[in-house]
Design a protein around this motif. Structure first.
Motif, short mmCIF file in Angstrom:
data_model
loop_
_atom_site.label_atom_id
_atom_site.label_comp_id
_atom_site.label_asym_id
_atom_site.label_seq_id
_atom_site.Cartn_x
_atom_site.Cartn_y
_atom_site.Cartn_z
N PHE A 167 40.27 47.54 45.16
CA PHE A 167 40.78 46.20 44.91
C PHE A 167 41.06 45.99 43.43
O PHE A 167 40.45 46.62 42.57
N HIS A 168 41.99 45.10 43.17
CA HIS A 168 42.28 44.71 41.79
C HIS A 168 41.41 43.53 41.41
O HIS A 168 41.15 42.64 42.22
N ASN A 169 40.92 43.57 40.19
CA ASN A 169 40.14 42.47 39.61
C ASN A 169 40.78 42.22 38.25
O ASN A 169 40.44 42.88 37.27
N ASP B 285 43.37 42.95 35.61
CA ASP B 285 44.17 44.14 35.31
C ASP B 285 43.47 45.43 35.71
O ASP B 285 44.06 46.51 35.58
N ASN B 286 42.24 45.34 36.16
CA ASN B 286 41.45 46.54 36.47
C ASN B 286 41.27 46.69 37.98
O ASN B 286 41.57 45.79 38.75
N ARG B 287 40.72 47.85 38.36
CA ARG B 287 40.45 48.14 39.76
C ARG B 287 38.96 48.31 39.99
O ARG B 287 38.22 48.70 39.08
N CYS B 288 38.56 48.03 41.21
CA CYS B 288 37.17 48.18 41.64
C CYS B 288 37.18 48.93 42.97
O CYS B 288 37.94 48.57 43.87
N TRP C 160 33.83 50.48 38.94
CA TRP C 160 35.00 49.79 38.43
C TRP C 160 35.40 50.32 37.07
O TRP C 160 34.67 51.03 36.41
N SER D 40 39.79 38.39 45.41
CA SER D 40 40.65 39.57 45.56
C SER D 40 39.95 40.77 46.19
O SER D 40 40.59 41.79 46.41
#
Length: 116
Positions: A25-27, A29-32, A45, A91
């Motif tokens: 998932f996007h958080n 501009d970053n992904r987790c 993340w 998100s």
């Protein structure tokens, strides 16, 4: 767990240790990523520098089917809260998550999380 390189971390846990990628998932501009092996789920993340030292796990997260009941029980137990109310991230997963954090006896963060 903060990942130095999220794609490399996902590959290590899935290809070498047999975890499945349960969600990405996007958080902002970053992904987790959530990596699952049976009943164990690891959240990792990107976006912060990884400490790169032993014992540097950011927090433990426990899934709960009822975040309101878990929050009330944590209050009843007199736990030390990091969050004063239940938080949410819309998100993650299909409908988001609701969670709160408390501190453990070694100042570790313990998250209680409900997938909505």
């Amino acid at each position: 767990m903060i990942a130095r390189d999220l794609d490399e971390t996902i590959a290590f846990y899935t290809e070498k240790l047999g975890f499945e990628l349960a969600g990405l998932f996007h958080n902002g501009d970053n992904r987790c990523a959530f990596l699952r092996y049976g009943h164990l789920t690891i959240e990792t993340w990107e976006g912060e520098p990884a400490p790169g030292v032993t014992g540097a796990i950011n927090h433990w997260a426990f899934d709960t089917p009822d975040i309101e009941a878990a929050f009330a029980n944590a209050k009843k137990l007199g736990l030390e809260f990091k969050d004063t109310e239940i938080q949410h991230i819309d998100s993650f997963w299909e409908h988001g998550i609701r969670y709160f954090n408390v501190y453990g006896p070694n100042d570790e963060t313990i998250e209680f999380c409900q997938i909505v």
